[in-house]
Design a protein around this motif. Structure first.
Motif, short mmCIF file in Angstrom:
data_model
loop_
_atom_site.label_atom_id
_atom_site.label_comp_id
_atom_site.label_asym_id
_atom_site.label_seq_id
_atom_site.Cartn_x
_atom_site.Cartn_y
_atom_site.Cartn_z
N THR A 59 -12.77 33.80 82.59
CA THR A 59 -13.30 33.18 81.38
C THR A 59 -13.61 31.70 81.47
O THR A 59 -14.21 31.14 80.54
N TYR A 60 -13.25 31.02 82.57
CA TYR A 60 -13.42 29.57 82.56
C TYR A 60 -14.89 29.16 82.50
O TYR A 60 -15.23 28.11 81.95
N ARG A 61 -15.79 30.00 83.01
CA ARG A 61 -17.20 29.62 83.00
C ARG A 61 -17.76 29.56 81.57
O ARG A 61 -18.57 28.68 81.25
N ILE A 62 -17.36 30.51 80.72
CA ILE A 62 -17.89 30.48 79.36
C ILE A 62 -17.27 29.33 78.56
O ILE A 62 -17.92 28.74 77.70
N VAL A 63 -16.02 29.00 78.86
CA VAL A 63 -15.38 27.86 78.21
C VAL A 63 -16.09 26.57 78.62
O VAL A 63 -16.43 25.72 77.79
N PHE A 64 -16.35 26.44 79.90
CA PHE A 64 -17.03 25.26 80.41
C PHE A 64 -18.44 25.14 79.84
O PHE A 64 -18.88 24.07 79.40
N THR A 65 -19.17 26.25 79.82
CA THR A 65 -20.54 26.24 79.33
C THR A 65 -20.60 25.85 77.85
O THR A 65 -21.43 25.03 77.43
N LEU A 66 -19.71 26.42 77.03
CA LEU A 66 -19.67 26.06 75.61
C LEU A 66 -19.33 24.59 75.44
O LEU A 66 -19.94 23.89 74.60
N SER A 67 -18.38 24.09 76.22
CA SER A 67 -17.98 22.68 76.11
C SER A 67 -19.12 21.75 76.49
O SER A 67 -19.32 20.70 75.86
N VAL A 68 -19.90 22.11 77.51
CA VAL A 68 -21.06 21.31 77.91
C VAL A 68 -22.08 21.27 76.77
O VAL A 68 -22.63 20.21 76.44
N ARG A 69 -22.33 22.40 76.16
CA ARG A 69 -23.34 22.48 75.11
C ARG A 69 -22.95 21.65 73.89
O ARG A 69 -23.80 21.06 73.22
N ILE A 70 -21.66 21.60 73.58
CA ILE A 70 -21.22 20.86 72.40
C ILE A 70 -21.13 19.36 72.68
O ILE A 70 -21.56 18.53 71.87
N THR A 71 -20.55 19.00 73.84
CA THR A 71 -20.32 17.58 74.15
C THR A 71 -21.48 16.93 74.88
O THR A 71 -21.60 15.71 74.89
N ASN A 72 -22.32 17.76 75.51
CA ASN A 72 -23.44 17.24 76.30
C ASN A 72 -22.95 16.32 77.41
O ASN A 72 -23.63 15.34 77.77
#
Length: 217
Positions: A59-72
């Protein structure tokens, strides 16, 4: 999390567009059942580090991807991803399957952390801008207004003296830095309940001392 790969090792993978691709990219497309997800969380609650590594790997990839999208911000996203799984380790025992899926539970934590970080950075910018360009108070327009300003300042200083050092520290941290109760507790390294009690009791003293002097306090 042992030898688990960090998000920085998979930056190219954050371009994957589907949840299924992210979850099962390295598992021959074999879906993980919800029963297996719950089993991993329960094992983590029992202190099983290998279970945490397995959950992280899936699951770390989806956590990382969501975090990138929110924080940019990729560096911030990497930091938040580690924080999320640290929270999973600490909170696994509190997970209730009736409240939603394991992946949903993890993603809610990721989303909350990312949004909190964005808000924190925005507050920090506002505070820094204020510090760099402080407002210049308008000069009193006449003797009566000058007297009122001095008197209000005297009353406020007197009211602050009624607070305990802990109450004053908590109130100043909350209001001058525009922090929530939880953020104040984290910054002061004190229990949340203690911080709430000190702020409420301190504000109560100020209201009583300044009743009729400063409207809206």
């Amino acid at each position: 999390m042992g030898a688990a790969r960090r998000p920085s090792q998979d930056r190219r993978e954050c371009q994957t567009t589907t949840l299924g691709d992210l979850l099962y990219a390295n598992s021959a497309k074999v879906p993980v059942s919800e029963k297996e997800w719950v089993g991993l969380v329960r094992s983590i609650a029992g202190g099983d580090q290998l279970a945490l590594q397995a959950l992280y790997k899936h699951t770390y990839r989806i956590v990382f991807t969501l975090s990138v999208r929110i924080t940019n911000n990729r560096e911030t996203a990497e930091e938040l991803t580690v924080d999320v799984f640290h929270d999973v380790w600490r909170r696994a025992a509190a997970y209730d399957p009736a409240g939603g899926s394991v992946v949903g539970w993890i993603m809610n934590q990721a989303r909350s952390r990312a949004i909190d970080r964005v808000r924190f950075e925005q507050r920090k910018k506002r505070v820094n801008n204020y510090t760099d360009s402080p407002l210049i108070p308008a000069a009193p327009s006449g003797p009566q207004e000058a007297f009122d300003v001095r008197e209000h300042g005297r009353l406020l200083r007197h009211a602050l003296q009624l607070l305990t050092p802990d109450e004053r520290q908590a109130i100043e941290t909350a209001f001058f830095s525009e922090l929530t109760y939880g953020e104040v507790a984290t910054r002061l390294k004190q229990p949340l309940g203690t911080v709430k009690t000190r702020i409420r009791s301190g504000l109560g003293k100020l209201r009583q001392a300044l009743a009729g002097t400063f409207k809206g306090l």
